[in-house]
Design a protein around this motif. Structure first.
Motif, short mmCIF file in Angstrom:
data_model
loop_
_atom_site.label_atom_id
_atom_site.label_comp_id
_atom_site.label_asym_id
_atom_site.label_seq_id
_atom_site.Cartn_x
_atom_site.Cartn_y
_atom_site.Cartn_z
N GLU A 207 58.80 27.55 6.04
CA GLU A 207 60.15 27.99 5.68
C GLU A 207 60.53 29.18 6.54
O GLU A 207 59.80 30.18 6.59
N GLN A 208 61.65 29.07 7.25
CA GLN A 208 62.14 30.14 8.10
C GLN A 208 63.06 31.03 7.27
O GLN A 208 64.23 30.74 7.08
N SER A 209 62.53 32.13 6.74
CA SER A 209 63.31 33.03 5.90
C SER A 209 63.27 34.43 6.47
O SER A 209 62.30 34.83 7.14
N SER A 210 64.32 35.18 6.17
CA SER A 210 64.42 36.56 6.65
C SER A 210 65.26 37.35 5.67
O SER A 210 66.45 37.06 5.47
N GLY A 215 65.66 30.13 4.40
CA GLY A 215 65.89 29.04 5.33
C GLY A 215 65.43 27.70 4.79
O GLY A 215 64.85 27.59 3.71
N SER A 220 56.02 22.06 10.54
CA SER A 220 55.67 23.14 11.47
C SER A 220 55.62 22.69 12.93
O SER A 220 55.92 23.47 13.83
#
Length: 240
Positions: A207-210, A215, A220
């Motif tokens: 999961e691409q979170s910031s 996200g 992968s």
């Protein structure tokens, strides 16, 4: 990459590398060699397709694949519309019957002759196109022979793996696909849980979170690319 690996080793958290052994080592070499042949064949097919689009654009409407045996055999004999019209129809029919194992005959030849009479292909530089096409066809035929020669020992190595019969029992999963998967993953008995195998294929979710932003979860793609590609094609054949 080298710096990351060195830092992991310094911390003592690196995992030992286990090279493939026995049939898995041979399968790794044969699988990579076959992959290079497949890439080379794809390049040649694209180039041959380009020449046909210029010289005889109607030709491929009568064949499902540019690299089929009958298609290549006829192109080797008559690669341009003018040569196709000059060639003896009986000779072309015999070539098509022999190459296609009697799947393609006189009707296809007559359809191709009709297409050649009204072809919109260019007339300039035909000798150069003809030379390039014939050389590409011969290379394609050689690659097909090399591919079959490489697949025979792959099948022999798969037979050495005692649990390969379970994989081969899956409908529409052929020996070559099983050989490639074993080459990429190695001995499947070395994986303790299925998550390890999923991660090796790069199919584990990330999961691409910031900050406050969450996200989407995607695979992968960090594992073995070729194994992921072969698995995708295998699933398509299975109709899942």
């Amino acid at each position: 990459d080298a710096r990351v690996i060195a830092e992991l080793c310094r911390r003592g958290i690196a995992k030992p590398f286990r090279p493939p052994e026995g049939p898995f080592a041979a399968l790794r070499v044969l699988s990579r060699h076959r992959e290079s042949l497949v890439k080379r064949r794809s390049q040649l097919q694209n180039r041959l397709h380009h020449h046909l689009d210029v010289v005889f654009p109607e030709y491929l409407k009568h064949f499902h694949r540019v690299n089929s045996s009958a298609c290549l055999a006829l192109l080797l004999q008559a690669p341009t519309p003018s040569e196709f019209l000059r060639a003896d129809p009986k000779t072309l029919t015999q070539i098509a019957l022999r190459a296609s194992k009697h799947q393609i005959g006189g009707e296809r030849i007559e359809a191709l002759r009709a297409a050649a009479e009204t072809s919109s292909g260019i007339l300039e530089g035909l000798s150069a196109h003809r030379l390039a096409m014939r050389q590409q066809i011969r290379q394609l035929q050689a690659i097909d022979r090399d591919g079959r020669e490489a697949e025979a020992p792959m099948n022999a190595q798969v037979a050495r793996v005692d649990y390969a019969s379970h994989l081969l029992s899956i409908p529409r999963l052929g020996a070559v696909t099983v050989a490639i998967l074993l080459a990429e993953f190695g001995d499947l008995r070395g994986y303790r849980v299925n998550r390890q195998l999923i991660a090796m294929a790069g199919l584990d979710l990330i999961e691409q979170s910031s900050g406050d932003r969450k996200g989407r979860r995607t695979i992968s793609r960090r594992g073995r690319r070729y194994a992921r590609q072969v698995l995708y094609l295998a699933v398509l054949r299975l109709g899942w």
